[in-house]
Scaffold this motif. Structure first.
Motif, PDB file in Angstrom:
ATOM      1  N   MET A   1       0.819  -1.201   0.000  1.00  0.00           N
ATOM      2  CA  MET A   1       0.000   0.000   0.000  1.00  0.00           C
ATOM      3  C   MET A   1       0.862   1.265   0.000  1.00  0.00           C
ATOM      4  O   MET A   1       0.520   2.260  -0.641  1.00  0.00           O
ATOM      5  CB  MET A   1      -0.907   0.017   1.236  1.00  0.00           C
ATOM      6  N   LEU A   2       2.007   1.214   0.692  1.00  0.00           N
ATOM      7  CA  LEU A   2       2.815   2.412   0.902  1.00  0.00           C
ATOM      8  C   LEU A   2       4.046   2.504   0.008  1.00  0.00           C
ATOM      9  O   LEU A   2       4.347   3.574  -0.540  1.00  0.00           O
ATOM     10  CB  LEU A   2       3.251   2.476   2.372  1.00  0.00           C
ATOM     11  N   LEU A   3       4.780   1.407  -0.141  1.00  0.00           N
ATOM     12  CA  LEU A   3       6.091   1.445  -0.787  1.00  0.00           C
ATOM     13  C   LEU A   3       6.011   1.028  -2.260  1.00  0.00           C
ATOM     14  O   LEU A   3       5.477  -0.044  -2.568  1.00  0.00           O
ATOM     15  CB  LEU A   3       7.071   0.534  -0.046  1.00  0.00           C
ATOM     16  N   PRO A   4       6.563   1.824  -3.165  1.00  0.00           N
ATOM     17  CA  PRO A   4       6.464   1.534  -4.614  1.00  0.00           C
ATOM     18  C   PRO A   4       7.537   0.582  -5.120  1.00  0.00           C
ATOM     19  O   PRO A   4       8.216   0.859  -6.106  1.00  0.00           O
ATOM     20  CB  PRO A   4       6.622   2.930  -5.229  1.00  0.00           C
TER      21      PRO A   4
ATOM     22  N   SER B   1      -9.265   7.145 -16.472  1.00  0.00           N
ATOM     23  CA  SER B   1     -10.543   7.721 -16.048  1.00  0.00           C
ATOM     24  C   SER B   1     -10.542   9.240 -16.130  1.00  0.00           C
ATOM     25  O   SER B   1     -11.491   9.887 -15.675  1.00  0.00           O
ATOM     26  CB  SER B   1     -10.855   7.288 -14.614  1.00  0.00           C
ATOM     27  N   GLY B   2      -9.477   9.817 -16.669  1.00  0.00           N
ATOM     28  CA  GLY B   2      -9.465  11.253 -16.911  1.00  0.00           C
ATOM     29  C   GLY B   2      -8.678  12.085 -15.920  1.00  0.00           C
ATOM     30  O   GLY B   2      -8.779  13.321 -15.940  1.00  0.00           O
ATOM     31  N   LEU B   3      -7.878  11.459 -15.044  1.00  0.00           N
ATOM     32  CA  LEU B   3      -7.102  12.221 -14.067  1.00  0.00           C
ATOM     33  C   LEU B   3      -5.671  11.698 -14.009  1.00  0.00           C
ATOM     34  O   LEU B   3      -5.328  10.885 -13.142  1.00  0.00           O
ATOM     35  CB  LEU B   3      -7.760  12.135 -12.674  1.00  0.00           C
ATOM     36  N   PRO B   4      -4.810  12.158 -14.916  1.00  0.00           N
ATOM     37  CA  PRO B   4      -3.406  11.735 -14.872  1.00  0.00           C
ATOM     38  C   PRO B   4      -2.746  12.244 -13.594  1.00  0.00           C
ATOM     39  O   PRO B   4      -2.999  13.377 -13.156  1.00  0.00           O
ATOM     40  CB  PRO B   4      -2.793  12.411 -16.114  1.00  0.00           C
ATOM     41  N   ILE B   5      -1.891  11.403 -12.985  1.00  0.00           N
ATOM     42  CA  ILE B   5      -1.221  11.797 -11.747  1.00  0.00           C
ATOM     43  C   ILE B   5       0.254  11.432 -11.827  1.00  0.00           C
ATOM     44  O   ILE B   5       0.673  10.617 -12.643  1.00  0.00           O
ATOM     45  CB  ILE B   5      -1.831  11.103 -10.510  1.00  0.00           C
ATOM     46  N   ASN B   6       1.021  12.052 -10.950  1.00  0.00           N
ATOM     47  CA  ASN B   6       2.412  11.666 -10.743  1.00  0.00           C
ATOM     48  C   ASN B   6       2.415  10.499  -9.770  1.00  0.00           C
ATOM     49  O   ASN B   6       1.922  10.619  -8.648  1.00  0.00           O
ATOM     50  CB  ASN B   6       3.209  12.845 -10.180  1.00  0.00           C
ATOM     51  N   ILE B   7       2.959   9.359 -10.190  1.00  0.00           N
ATOM     52  CA  ILE B   7       2.912   8.159  -9.359  1.00  0.00           C
ATOM     53  C   ILE B   7       3.617   8.360  -8.014  1.00  0.00           C
ATOM     54  O   ILE B   7       3.331   7.663  -7.038  1.00  0.00           O
ATOM     55  CB  ILE B   7       3.520   6.958 -10.116  1.00  0.00           C
ATOM     56  N   ASP B   8       4.506   9.350  -7.947  1.00  0.00           N
ATOM     57  CA  ASP B   8       5.215   9.624  -6.696  1.00  0.00           C
ATOM     58  C   ASP B   8       4.298  10.194  -5.622  1.00  0.00           C
ATOM     59  O   ASP B   8       4.680  10.262  -4.441  1.00  0.00           O
ATOM     60  CB  ASP B   8       6.368  10.608  -6.949  1.00  0.00           C
ATOM     61  N   LEU B   9       3.100  10.627  -5.987  1.00  0.00           N
ATOM     62  CA  LEU B   9       2.149  11.149  -5.006  1.00  0.00           C
ATOM     63  C   LEU B   9       1.487  10.039  -4.193  1.00  0.00           C
ATOM     64  O   LEU B   9       0.961  10.300  -3.101  1.00  0.00           O
ATOM     65  CB  LEU B   9       1.059  11.971  -5.709  1.00  0.00           C
ATOM     66  N   ILE B  10       1.503   8.825  -4.694  1.00  0.00           N
ATOM     67  CA  ILE B  10       0.752   7.743  -4.052  1.00  0.00           C
ATOM     68  C   ILE B  10       1.269   7.425  -2.649  1.00  0.00           C
ATOM     69  O   ILE B  10       0.464   7.297  -1.718  1.00  0.00           O
ATOM     70  CB  ILE B  10       0.732   6.496  -4.951  1.00  0.00           C
ATOM     71  N   PRO B  11       2.595   7.285  -2.420  1.00  0.00           N
ATOM     72  CA  PRO B  11       3.049   7.037  -1.043  1.00  0.00           C
ATOM     73  C   PRO B  11       2.611   8.129  -0.079  1.00  0.00           C
ATOM     74  O   PRO B  11       2.256   7.842   1.074  1.00  0.00           O
ATOM     75  CB  PRO B  11       4.579   6.998  -1.189  1.00  0.00           C
ATOM     76  N   GLN B  12       2.633   9.379  -0.530  1.00  0.00           N
ATOM     77  CA  GLN B  12       2.203  10.482   0.321  1.00  0.00           C
ATOM     78  C   GLN B  12       0.720  10.350   0.671  1.00  0.00           C
ATOM     79  O   GLN B  12       0.317  10.549   1.821  1.00  0.00           O
ATOM     80  CB  GLN B  12       2.454  11.809  -0.404  1.00  0.00           C
ATOM     81  N   ALA B  13      -0.090  10.005  -0.320  1.00  0.00           N
ATOM     82  CA  ALA B  13      -1.529   9.868  -0.087  1.00  0.00           C
ATOM     83  C   ALA B  13      -1.862   8.661   0.780  1.00  0.00           C
ATOM     84  O   ALA B  13      -2.869   8.660   1.506  1.00  0.00           O
ATOM     85  CB  ALA B  13      -2.261   9.764  -1.422  1.00  0.00           C
ATOM     86  N   MET B  14      -1.031   7.621   0.742  1.00  0.00           N
ATOM     87  CA  MET B  14      -1.327   6.383   1.462  1.00  0.00           C
ATOM     88  C   MET B  14      -0.633   6.290   2.820  1.00  0.00           C
ATOM     89  O   MET B  14      -0.742   5.273   3.503  1.00  0.00           O
ATOM     90  CB  MET B  14      -0.911   5.189   0.603  1.00  0.00           C
ATOM     91  N   LEU B  15       0.090   7.337   3.219  1.00  0.00           N
ATOM     92  CA  LEU B  15       0.838   7.283   4.482  1.00  0.00           C
ATOM     93  C   LEU B  15      -0.085   7.100   5.688  1.00  0.00           C
ATOM     94  O   LEU B  15       0.126   6.194   6.511  1.00  0.00           O
ATOM     95  CB  LEU B  15       1.668   8.555   4.640  1.00  0.00           C
ATOM     96  N   LEU B  16      -1.102   7.935   5.822  1.00  0.00           N
ATOM     97  CA  LEU B  16      -2.000   7.834   6.979  1.00  0.00           C
ATOM     98  C   LEU B  16      -2.817   6.533   6.972  1.00  0.00           C
ATOM     99  O   LEU B  16      -2.929   5.868   8.015  1.00  0.00           O
ATOM    100  CB  LEU B  16      -2.926   9.047   7.038  1.00  0.00           C
ATOM    101  N   PRO B  17      -3.413   6.146   5.828  1.00  0.00           N
ATOM    102  CA  PRO B  17      -4.131   4.862   5.835  1.00  0.00           C
ATOM    103  C   PRO B  17      -3.248   3.685   6.231  1.00  0.00           C
ATOM    104  O   PRO B  17      -3.682   2.803   6.985  1.00  0.00           O
ATOM    105  CB  PRO B  17      -4.614   4.735   4.386  1.00  0.00           C
ATOM    106  N   THR B  18      -2.014   3.664   5.735  1.00  0.00           N
ATOM    107  CA  THR B  18      -1.109   2.566   6.091  1.00  0.00           C
ATOM    108  C   THR B  18      -0.759   2.616   7.575  1.00  0.00           C
ATOM    109  O   THR B  18      -0.699   1.579   8.247  1.00  0.00           O
ATOM    110  CB  THR B  18       0.179   2.631   5.250  1.00  0.00           C
TER     111      THR B  18
END
Length: 443
Positions: free
Chosen positions: A160-163, A181-198
């Motif tokens: 969930m956290l580490l790429p 689905s119409g929202l391109p993102i920088n994949i590097d944002l995912i660890p930041q977004a998943m820090l609290l849930p993890t």
């Protein structure tokens, strides 16, 4: 009423009532198909065709089970128990006993976490590592429900956290589907977004370790084969047999690192090494394979039936209608939107048993819904990642829970639903649900 919801709830209810999970999944698939507008013949045909989806995984688990039995025949479990007994001195020193327990917990946590990222073998290590140390856990009177929580945390939180490893696959799946689905993102944002849930799952694990399952629980010392006389011949070990056992483990891990798409080459390599070197006698081949099938056949059949279940509920078209109904209930409210998204993710993942398979299903709705109610990009990433992973810990058909049970139930003293699924759901899924919901609101 949505056929997906009914099918998943029926599967959970039957499982909690101790109906065998394979039968529960099969019956729920039939009910879901009929309620979803399919006739009986079509439902059975779709379910049957879907069984092949996890056939390779099921066969891999059987080979890994045989490898685990082969390792036990080298005397490795007895050596580990003897060393630990000497270290502890078995003299009633509770401080030393507690230290032994904590070191074991830490070791299992590290190995499970590394299996997702550093050495991406996923659950392949469980039938290799866990059955041999059951005697150690018994003598330390460790509650196996706690070990199930530790293993499942290690199998889910890191990706969930580490790429890296399986985490890279999970993160790329999120990024690719969000772009589609119409929202391109920088994949590097995912660890930041998943820090609290993890982090929420780490808190849940801490509660399991220090509060819920800190009390001791007594188990019987039962040989893996269930036959004391047959195992008594195998209890001696030598330096050579231990070295060969260690070499077999190393070879298995190395081969798995080269063939990440399949566990079959790794398990086969380990088995062949044990037989060719004489660590396990060739005449014991049939016995070892039979015991391996007995140990891991359960998880294999569950994975097969889960694949059929997933195909049936997808074919009904009610997955799409479920997520569309959520859209009509939101009415621009971010708090309600995030809550319903988490509920949808939980239901789908509990049914399919795979967080990776849930991501493509939910992203198509969650991206436009999130943008419509004004969620930030980080919030949308967080809700997709959390809702996708939320059922992995606690789902009866998840390979994370199935793998934990396969190792801990090698001697027949660990129930899949009540000793793995329920504890992991309460300590890992519930915190992830709550914090994932809150994170999507505050980001």
């Amino acid at each position: 009423m949505n056929a997906v919801i009914i099918a998943v709830l029926l599967m959970i209810l039957l499982s909690l009532l101790r109906v065998h999970v394979v039968l529960a999944i099969t019956l729920s698939a039939l009910v879901g198909g009929l309620l979803g507008g399919l006739d009986f013949s079509s439902t059975v045909q779709i379910f049957g065709n879907g069984l092949g989806g996890n056939a390779e995984i099921a066969f891999s688990y059987v080979l890994l089970g045989a490898f685990a039995v082969g390792l036990s025949r080298t005397g490795l479990p007895d050596f580990m128990v003897d060393r630990l007994q000497i270290w502890m001195k078995r003299n009633g020193e509770r401080e030393r006993d507690t230290l032994s327990r904590m070191l074991l917990f830490l070791m299992l946590l590290i190995v499970a976490s590394m299996s997702q990222n550093a050495v991406p073998v996923h659950i392949a290590f469980i039938p290799i590592l866990i059955p041999p140390i059951l005697l150690i856990l018994n003598r330390l009177e460790v509650d196996r429900r706690l070990i199930a929580c530790i293993l499942t945390f290690g199998l889910t939180a890191p990706y969930m956290l580490l790429p890296y490893g399986f985490g890279q696959i999970f993160h790329k799946t999120i990024a690719d589907n969000m772009e589609a689905s119409g929202l391109p993102i920088n994949i590097d944002l995912i660890p930041q977004a998943m820090l609290l849930p993890t982090a929420s799952t780490l808190i849940g694990l801490g509660i399991a370790v220090f509060i819920t399952y800190r009390q001791r629980r007594v188990y019987k010392d039962v040989p893996l084969s269930g036959d004391d006389s047959s195992m008594s011949e195998e209890k001696s070990y030598s330096t050579t047999s231990l070295l060969l056992a260690g070499l077999a483990v190393v070879v298995t891990v190395v081969v798995q690192s080269f063939y990440r798409d399949s566990m079959i080459p790794a398990a086969l390599a380990g088995l062949l090494l044990l037989f060719v070197t004489g660590a396990v006698k060739v005449k014991k081949t049939d016995e070892v394979m039979s015991e391996g099938i007995k140990m891991m056949g359960f998880i294999g059949f569950v994975m097969l039936s889960a694949a059929g279940f997933a195909d049936v509920i997808r074919e009904t078209g009610h997955v799409e209608s479920l997520v569309q109904n959520v859209a009509s209930m939101i009415n621009g409210n971010q708090i309600i939107a995030a809550l319903l998204m988490m509920v949808v993710g939980l239901i789908i993942t509990l049914g399919i048993g795979s967080s990776f398979s849930t991501i493509p299903i939910i992203t198509a709705l969650f991206v436009p819904l999130g943008l419509e109610v004004g969620m930030s990009t980080l919030a949308i990433i967080s809700i997709i990642g959390s809702a996708g992973a939320i059922g992995d810990a606690g789902a009866p058909a998840s390979d994370s829970t199935l793998g934990s049970t396969a190792g801990l139930n090698a001697d027949g003293q660990h129930d899949h639903i009540w000793d793995t699924c329920v504890p992991t759901f309460l300590h890992l899924t519930v915190p992830l649900f709550l914090v994932g919901w809150l994170t999507a609101i505050i980001l």
